[in-house]
Design a protein around this motif. Structure first.
Motif, short mmCIF file in Angstrom:
data_model
loop_
_atom_site.label_atom_id
_atom_site.label_comp_id
_atom_site.label_asym_id
_atom_site.label_seq_id
_atom_site.Cartn_x
_atom_site.Cartn_y
_atom_site.Cartn_z
N PHE A 1 0.82 -1.21 0.00
CA PHE A 1 0.00 0.00 0.00
C PHE A 1 0.86 1.26 0.00
O PHE A 1 0.55 2.22 -0.68
CB PHE A 1 -0.92 -0.02 1.23
N PHE A 2 1.93 1.24 0.77
CA PHE A 2 2.78 2.43 0.90
C PHE A 2 3.89 2.42 -0.13
O PHE A 2 4.31 1.38 -0.62
CB PHE A 2 3.37 2.52 2.31
N GLU A 3 4.36 3.63 -0.46
CA GLU A 3 5.46 3.82 -1.40
C GLU A 3 6.52 4.69 -0.73
O GLU A 3 6.20 5.42 0.21
CB GLU A 3 4.97 4.58 -2.65
N LYS A 4 7.75 4.62 -1.21
CA LYS A 4 8.77 5.56 -0.73
C LYS A 4 8.33 6.99 -1.01
O LYS A 4 8.64 7.91 -0.25
CB LYS A 4 10.13 5.28 -1.39
N ASN A 5 7.60 7.18 -2.08
CA ASN A 5 7.08 8.48 -2.46
C ASN A 5 6.24 9.12 -1.35
O ASN A 5 6.15 10.33 -1.25
CB ASN A 5 6.25 8.34 -3.74
N ASP A 6 5.64 8.31 -0.49
CA ASP A 6 4.83 8.83 0.60
C ASP A 6 5.65 9.64 1.60
O ASP A 6 5.08 10.41 2.38
CB ASP A 6 4.10 7.69 1.32
N TRP A 7 6.96 9.50 1.59
CA TRP A 7 7.81 10.31 2.46
C TRP A 7 7.71 11.79 2.14
O TRP A 7 7.98 12.64 3.00
CB TRP A 7 9.27 9.84 2.41
N PHE A 8 7.31 12.12 0.92
CA PHE A 8 7.15 13.54 0.58
C PHE A 8 6.07 14.19 1.43
O PHE A 8 6.13 15.38 1.72
CB PHE A 8 6.89 13.73 -0.91
N PHE A 9 5.09 13.42 1.86
CA PHE A 9 4.07 13.94 2.76
C PHE A 9 4.73 14.43 4.05
O PHE A 9 4.45 15.52 4.53
CB PHE A 9 3.03 12.86 3.07
N VAL A 10 5.64 13.65 4.57
CA VAL A 10 6.35 14.02 5.80
C VAL A 10 7.28 15.21 5.54
O VAL A 10 7.33 16.16 6.32
CB VAL A 10 7.15 12.82 6.35
N ILE A 11 8.00 15.14 4.43
CA ILE A 11 8.94 16.21 4.08
C ILE A 11 8.24 17.56 4.00
O ILE A 11 8.75 18.57 4.48
CB ILE A 11 9.68 15.88 2.76
N PHE A 12 7.05 17.59 3.41
CA PHE A 12 6.32 18.86 3.28
C PHE A 12 5.55 19.23 4.54
O PHE A 12 5.27 20.41 4.77
CB PHE A 12 5.39 18.82 2.08
N ALA A 13 5.20 18.25 5.35
CA ALA A 13 4.46 18.53 6.58
C ALA A 13 5.34 19.20 7.63
O ALA A 13 4.87 20.02 8.41
CB ALA A 13 3.85 17.25 7.14
N ILE A 14 6.62 18.85 7.66
CA ILE A 14 7.52 19.37 8.70
C ILE A 14 7.60 20.90 8.68
O ILE A 14 7.39 21.54 9.73
CB ILE A 14 8.91 18.71 8.61
N PRO A 15 7.87 21.56 7.53
CA PRO A 15 7.89 23.03 7.58
C PRO A 15 6.54 23.63 7.92
O PRO A 15 6.47 24.65 8.62
CB PRO A 15 8.33 23.44 6.17
N SER A 16 5.46 23.02 7.45
CA SER A 16 4.13 23.52 7.76
C SER A 16 3.88 23.47 9.26
O SER A 16 3.44 24.46 9.86
CB SER A 16 3.07 22.68 7.02
N ILE A 17 4.18 22.35 9.88
CA ILE A 17 4.00 22.22 11.33
C ILE A 17 4.90 23.20 12.06
O ILE A 17 4.48 23.84 13.03
CB ILE A 17 4.29 20.76 11.77
N GLY A 18 6.13 23.34 11.59
CA GLY A 18 7.06 24.28 12.22
C GLY A 18 6.57 25.71 12.17
O GLY A 18 6.67 26.46 13.16
N MET A 19 6.03 26.12 11.02
CA MET A 19 5.52 27.49 10.90
C MET A 19 4.30 27.71 11.79
O MET A 19 4.17 28.76 12.43
CB MET A 19 5.19 27.80 9.43
N ILE A 20 3.42 26.72 11.83
CA ILE A 20 2.23 26.84 12.69
C ILE A 20 2.66 26.91 14.16
O ILE A 20 2.17 27.75 14.92
CB ILE A 20 1.26 25.66 12.45
N LEU A 21 3.60 26.07 14.54
CA LEU A 21 4.08 26.06 15.92
C LEU A 21 4.75 27.38 16.29
O LEU A 21 4.44 27.97 17.34
CB LEU A 21 5.05 24.89 16.13
#
Length: 161
Positions: free
Chosen positions: A47-67
């Motif tokens: 079900f999962f792909e290595k490509n799914d790591w991009f979700f994490v890669i892009f979520a980190i700056p978003s979470i950081g800015m919100i925090l």
């Protein structure tokens, strides 16, 4: 006035993210991080792909800015940018994972012209198995040629009836 500016920043960020997505997809995913994106073009088991790591890669700056915008009120605008990135990420997930690739089985038989144009553009993107010679790197905005193709198909279908 504050809330108007806040939501304006969210909206502008959301809209700009389409350009960021196009550039990232074209030059990063089909560039030096191809090893993470490749399995998205050459489907493997599971079900999962290595490509799914991009979700994490892009979520980190978003979470950081919100925090940061939450902890430091003078950076309220950074929080708004983070929420704009997050909103785009949610839209990207809905369009890419649910509507296009149907990793979750919703909208499987939609006749909506926008959904059909997005699916066709993405299909044309995936016809290129390697990282070179790609096309249609955006997500929510679809080039006119894909709209025209879908409209032509719809007209031809109606004529046959």
């Amino acid at each position: 006035m504050y809330w108007l500016m806040y939501f304006g920043i969210i909206l502008v960020t959301f809209l700009l993210m389409e350009g960021v997505t196009w550039l990232t997809h074209r030059f990063v995913m089909h560039g030096f991080l191809w090893y993470l994106h490749e399995d998205h073009h050459k489907k493997g088991p599971g079900f999962f792909e290595k490509n799914d790591w991009f979700f994490v890669i892009f979520a980190i700056p978003s979470i950081g800015m919100i925090l940061l915008g939450t902890l430091r009120p003078e950076f309220w605008w950074l929080q708004a940018i983070g929420f704009g990135v997050m909103a785009y990420g949610f839209a990207y997930f809905m369009v890419h994972e649910i509507i296009i690739h149907q990793r979750f089985k919703y909208f499987t038989r939609s006749n909506n012209i926008y959904i059909r144009a997005i699916r066709w553009a993405h299909k044309m993107h995936h016809k290129h198995i390697g990282k070179e010679d790609g096309e249609s790197f955006g997500m929510l905005m679809v080039h006119q040629k894909y709209w025209e193709k879908v409209k032509k198909d719809r007209e031809n279908t109606h004529r046959k009836k």
